[in-house]
Design an enzyme around this catalytic site. Structure first.
Site, PDB file in Angstrom:
ATOM      1  N   ALA A   1      -7.108 -23.654  36.387  1.00  0.00           N
ATOM      2  CA  ALA A   1      -8.452 -24.432  36.426  1.00  0.00           C
ATOM      3  C   ALA A   1      -8.591 -24.533  34.819  1.00  0.00           C
ATOM      4  CB  ALA A   1      -9.746 -23.799  36.945  1.00  0.00           C
TER       5      ALA A   1
ATOM      6  N   GLY B   1     -11.147 -24.593  26.827  1.00  0.00           N
ATOM      7  CA  GLY B   1     -11.123 -23.113  25.983  1.00  0.00           C
ATOM      8  C   GLY B   1      -9.976 -22.583  26.342  1.00  0.00           C
ATOM      9  N   HIS B   2      -9.010 -22.815  27.473  1.00  0.00           N
ATOM     10  CA  HIS B   2      -7.768 -22.339  27.492  1.00  0.00           C
ATOM     11  C   HIS B   2      -6.705 -22.916  26.481  1.00  0.00           C
ATOM     12  CE1 HIS B   2      -9.666 -21.590  31.748  1.00  0.00           C
ATOM     13  NE2 HIS B   2      -9.355 -20.397  31.477  1.00  0.00           N
TER      14      HIS B   2
ATOM     15  N   GLN C   1     -14.785  -8.165  29.018  1.00  0.00           N
ATOM     16  CA  GLN C   1     -13.475  -7.860  29.267  1.00  0.00           C
ATOM     17  C   GLN C   1     -12.486  -7.781  27.835  1.00  0.00           C
ATOM     18  OE1 GLN C   1     -11.690 -10.880  31.939  1.00  0.00           O
ATOM     19  NE2 GLN C   1     -10.916 -11.869  30.281  1.00  0.00           N
TER      20      GLN C   1
ATOM     21  N   LEU D   1     -17.576 -23.554  27.677  1.00  0.00           N
ATOM     22  CA  LEU D   1     -16.782 -23.996  28.763  1.00  0.00           C
ATOM     23  C   LEU D   1     -16.510 -22.898  29.541  1.00  0.00           C
ATOM     24  CD1 LEU D   1     -14.145 -26.442  27.052  1.00  0.00           C
ATOM     25  CD2 LEU D   1     -16.478 -26.964  27.907  1.00  0.00           C
ATOM     26  N   SER D   2     -16.320 -23.121  30.961  1.00  0.00           N
ATOM     27  CA  SER D   2     -16.299 -22.279  32.048  1.00  0.00           C
ATOM     28  C   SER D   2     -15.356 -22.925  33.229  1.00  0.00           C
ATOM     29  CB  SER D   2     -17.338 -21.463  32.295  1.00  0.00           C
ATOM     30  OG  SER D   2     -16.992 -20.698  33.640  1.00  0.00           O
TER      31      SER D   2
END
Lengths: 272, 272
Positions: free
Chosen positions: B29, B33-34, B149, B180-181
């Site tokens: 998804a 961000g990624h 994390q 963003l998420s």
């Protein structure tokens, strides 16, 4: 031969190695059992690294950590004789800090040694994981004497996808059959003599099975009969995955015994 | 770009790589961000590997594993556009078997996310350890948004002596400030609007501190005041080691907030 004390030295050395690396992790007090592992590593690899570290996290609070034999100078001489390239001898504070991420052995390991020594394998796997990441061995050598440990280390390498070959090595024995152990020095002469019944019971079990016996209970009865004068902690018959079995499967069976002599626990086993 | 499904493919490819490897582990998804992580990995490494794996062991039984967004085809297109070399997309049965050796986050991690989601970080560390051993990255890229994390992964790499650089990357936001998420898609338009109070409260906190405020309680009060219409789960102010602090230490402080919108938890934070 070079003796390395710090993480940084070991990591630097490791980066400079191109060929295959054979690794023998030990807690020192080296005997002919360890020497057989080192010799095999020497035959099969370009570079041989031995670690000597009495790992505190695999001892329970009640166990013999402080009394565990330390023979650093003799151990170094043995490594030198065996043409080891590097000996890694870290301090505890080099290997561990406070409040670390931990390794946990699977629930099914809480039998046999895992039951008698709850948490022991967590500590073994934790230090082996650290050492493997530092040494990045091609091949790592372990004795079959600590059979359940060997099984769990093999499993960890598989579960964690570590690119390392685990090489199981045969148990080395005294001429009279006693399996070599760093803890044998704790035995007095009477105990040393009585301890022969351990390997004798395993030989007899092997002999029964080679004659066709497949009933686990009958094999166990024979072992207990031979060891009847000893303080036997357990006799177990398992397959290679360490599941207890009721019918002997030739080529897939391990028979394990543990007997106590005062505070000293002696382990032995045979792999059919 | 090559899509890899099996351990064997990935291990074979990895053996053939000589240069530096940048790794971006994701649950798919993919959003901007990624993409920012992947672009950074692309700039800084010879080879870029992205993993896409919705990791079941980091979801609690009550959580949204089945509902977690899957966008495999779009994700592959994004990776292609970002000039990724290899995408690793394993099945669950490829990554996990029964009764494995486990990883356990330290006790001190059972605060904040670790308290709300007990066991979550055990699952995160377990899959990251597996992926690291497979990919053997030179550099691995993680967003600061999942701050706890990131802190635990950094600790694991240090505790386990893994020769990997963990690269923390800045949080990417919508123009209006929302971090963003992949879970933002669960928000309806009202919630989407209300969610702006999260980043606004952090900006205001940052502003207070830049004007000289050092009292943690006063900063927290300000944040709660701005988010008073939201269902706030926690506001926490910690140092880089994730110990809660009472006095703001500039350059060593992270302010974290979590708010709930129905079943959706949104995390945000700023690093001072």
């Amino acid at each position: 031969m070079q003796v390395l004390k710090t993480i940084e030295e070991l990591q630097e050395i490791r980066k400079s190695i191109n060929g295959s690396v054979g690794f023998v992790p030990t807690m020192g007090a080296l005997h002919n059992g360890h020497i057989s592992l080192i010799k095999k590593a020497r035959e099969e690899n370009d570079i041989v690294i031995v670690s000597i570290f009495v790992n505190p996290t695999q001892f329970l609070p009640t166990e013999d950590l402080d009394a565990y034999p330390r023979k650093d100078e003799a151990d170094k001489r043995i490594c030198q004789m065996c043409k080891v390239d590097y000996v890694f001898m870290p301090e505890i504070s080099t290997m561990y800090s406070q409040e670390e991420v931990l390794v946990k052995a699977p629930n099914k390991s809480y039998i046999l040694e895992g039951k008698t020594r709850p948490g022991h394998f967590d500590g073994v796997l934790r230090v082996v994981l650290k050492l493997f990441n530092l040494v990045q061995p091609t091949n790592a050598y372990f004795g079959k004497k600590d059979a359940q440990q060997l099984s769990l280390i093999t499993q960890m390498v598989k579960d964690f996808f570590m690119p390392i070959n685990i090489i199981p090595c045969e148990i080395i024995r005294e001429d009279d059959g006693l399996a070599l152990s760093s803890r044998n020095i704790y035995l007095d002469s009477t105990q040393r003599h009585e301890a022969l019944l351990i390997s004798k019971s395993l030989y007899m079990a092997g002999s029964l099975i080679s004659k066709g016996e497949r009933d686990v209970q009958k094999v166990k009865d024979k072992i207990y009969e031979i060891m009847q004068t000893l303080e036997v902690e357990y006799v177990a018959i398992v397959n290679r995955e360490f599941d207890e079995i009721t019918v002997i499967e030739p080529k897939n069976t391990i028979i394990l015994v543990v007997a106590r002599f005062g505070n000293t626990r002696l382990l032995d086993n045979i792999w059919l």
